[in-house]
Design an enzyme around this catalytic site. Structure first.
Site, mmCIF file in Angstrom:
data_model
loop_
_atom_site.group_PDB
_atom_site.id
_atom_site.type_symbol
_atom_site.label_atom_id
_atom_site.label_comp_id
_atom_site.label_asym_id
_atom_site.label_seq_id
_atom_site.Cartn_x
_atom_site.Cartn_y
_atom_site.Cartn_z
ATOM 1 N N ARG A 175 -37.434 -22.651 -23.981
ATOM 2 C CA ARG A 175 -36.220 -23.228 -24.559
ATOM 3 C C ARG A 175 -36.532 -23.761 -25.940
ATOM 4 N NH1 ARG A 175 -33.934 -25.804 -18.942
ATOM 5 N NH2 ARG A 175 -32.923 -23.903 -18.212
ATOM 6 N N GLN A 195 -32.890 -19.244 -27.987
ATOM 7 C CA GLN A 195 -31.665 -19.687 -27.306
ATOM 8 C C GLN A 195 -30.759 -18.536 -26.905
ATOM 9 O OE1 GLN A 195 -29.881 -22.603 -29.922
ATOM 10 N NE2 GLN A 195 -30.852 -24.308 -28.835
ATOM 11 N N ASP A 225 -31.957 -16.920 -23.637
ATOM 12 C CA ASP A 225 -32.244 -17.827 -22.530
ATOM 13 C C ASP A 225 -31.264 -17.630 -21.375
ATOM 14 O OD1 ASP A 225 -33.058 -19.827 -20.884
ATOM 15 O OD2 ASP A 225 -32.711 -21.469 -22.303
ATOM 16 N N SER A 237 -30.803 -20.551 -18.776
ATOM 17 C CA SER A 237 -29.847 -21.608 -19.112
ATOM 18 C C SER A 237 -28.416 -21.161 -18.863
ATOM 19 C CB SER A 237 -30.021 -22.029 -20.578
ATOM 20 O OG SER A 237 -31.217 -22.753 -20.753
ATOM 21 N N TYR A 291 -39.690 -30.292 -21.335
ATOM 22 C CA TYR A 291 -39.471 -29.885 -19.950
ATOM 23 C C TYR A 291 -40.095 -30.885 -18.994
ATOM 24 C CZ TYR A 291 -38.404 -25.333 -22.015
ATOM 25 O OH TYR A 291 -37.867 -24.327 -22.762
#
Length: 390
Positions: A135, A140, A143, A146, A242
């Site tokens: 991440r 992005q 990802d 997510s 994280y």
């Protein structure tokens, strides 16, 4: 052109109730425009309401025999990990070949997938798992974890609400007021925050728990109460913000801090994950027994082993009077929206890897180093090797 001469294969997903597909007519059109030949299994998009005719109009070649897709493709794009295909009586992992690329959610650290990962490595296939895309800003758009977590958090909460034998919001009636349901969300990352937002919209009293202070703050910003687990920040937060894998002594302390919250919750949604590693067990069988009959647990983290030791992988079961949902493909139950997002993620990753019709792996690249799972007939994914005890 980026994909000049490349053959890209998109099989139909064979996991039960999986209605997503790894490409849409929109992403197929982009790949074809960039020089690719795209083979899509007939009927692959029907579950997500994308017809064969739409794929053909976008430039795809429809193929009724999935074995021919595996035989011809340089790259296989999938949503879920390889499984045994009963139609052709072969495992998808065994249909891969030396040097062929596979991009999908492998969940390689999960023990139930270890044999499949070993099979995949033995073929010589080069596999990249989408559940370990870092991440970071430049990743992005790739990802998928997510984007799918957003779907899982939303639909997971709705599934629990549908099973709960009481109202979610405070409800006034002629015979008195019914109290709102108590929802506990453990792990307030992307999926947890979506769960909180959905539960709040339904009128529940929501508590969010995360060992990371920043994640807890985000939960509060959505109107949730929060609970301090007592885990020191230096242990809780890892690289990139994280959650860290905690020593067993701190896992035990975290469980102790959660006991009363779990006991008093009508719904518990579990989404505590450690990137690339097996999910920590935070809810024990004794904690499940303490909950009121009719309560629900949704274990969104089940693809990486689950946060509850009683969660049935891929099933919904009543355990000690508590409905525990271990559904492994929650985003597959919202197929149109999740497919639209997923297909963009996987296209962006493929476009990042490809140049002049070839995929080039820079082992020093953080994105590649994080998600590369098998290559040169070896398992190389760090979290998987740790989970395998290698």
């Amino acid at each position: 052109m980026k994909f000049h001469g490349m053959v890209i294969g998109v099989p139909k997903e064979i996991m039960k109730s999986e209605n997503r597909v790894a490409a849409t007519p929109d992403t197929v059109k982009k790949m074809v425009t960039e020089g690719a030949k795209v083979l899509v299994e007939a009927g692959a998009g029907v579950g997500a309401f994308f017809s064969d005719e739409q794929f053909i109009a976008a430039g795809a070649q429809m193929e009724p025999d999935v074995t021919k897709i595996f035989e011809q493709a340089d790259v296989i794009l999938k949503v879920k990990e390889p499984l045994f295909n009963e139609t052709v009586n072969r495992h998808e992992a065994q249909m891969m070949r030396d040097g062929q690329y596979l991009i999908t959610f492998l969940h390689p650290a999960s023990p139930v997938n270890h044999d499949m990962i070993r099979q995949l490595a033995a073929t010589g296939a080069i596999s990249l798992t989408l559940d370990d895309i870092p991440r970071i800003t430049r990743a992005q758009s790739m990802d998928a974890l997510s984007t799918m977590s957003t779907v899982a958090g939303y639909k997971g909460l709705l599934s629990a609400a549908a099973r709960l034998p009481k109202f979610m919001p405070m409800t006034g009636t002629a015979v008195g007021t019914i109290k709102p349901a108590n929802v506990l969300v453990i792990g307030t990352g992307v999926s947890g925050l979506q769960t909180i937002a959905t539960a709040k919209r339904l009128g529940a009293v929501v508590t969010g728990v995360d060992i990371r202070p920043d994640a807890a703050e985000q939960a509060r910003s959505l109107g949730a109460k929060t609970h301090d687990t007592g885990v020191p920040v230096e242990l809780a937060v890892g690289e990139g913000g994280y959650a860290n894998s905690l020593p067993e002594e701190w896992i035990v302390k975290e469980r102790e801090n959660l006991k009363e919250l779990v006991k008093n919750s009508d719904i518990v949604v579990l989404s505590a994950l450690i990137p690339g590693k097996q999910a920590p067990i935070l809810i024990t069988e004794e904690m499940v027994k303490s909950m009121a009959p009719g309560s629900c647990i949704v274990d969104i983290s089940i693809d990486q082993g689950g946060n509850c030791e009683c969660t049935p992988a891929g099933k919904v079961e009543v355990v000690h009077g508590i409905t525990i949902d271990g559904t492994k493909n929650i985003p597959g139950s919202v197929p149109t929206s999740s497919t639209w997002m997923f297909s963009q993620n996987i296209y962006n990753l493929l476009a990042y890897l490809a140049k002049d019709g070839k995929i080039t792996l820079d082992m020093g690249d953080e994105i590649i180093a994080s998600c590369l799972t098998t290559i040169n007939k070896e398992v190389v994914h760090a979290g998987t090797l740790e989970a395998m005890g290698a």
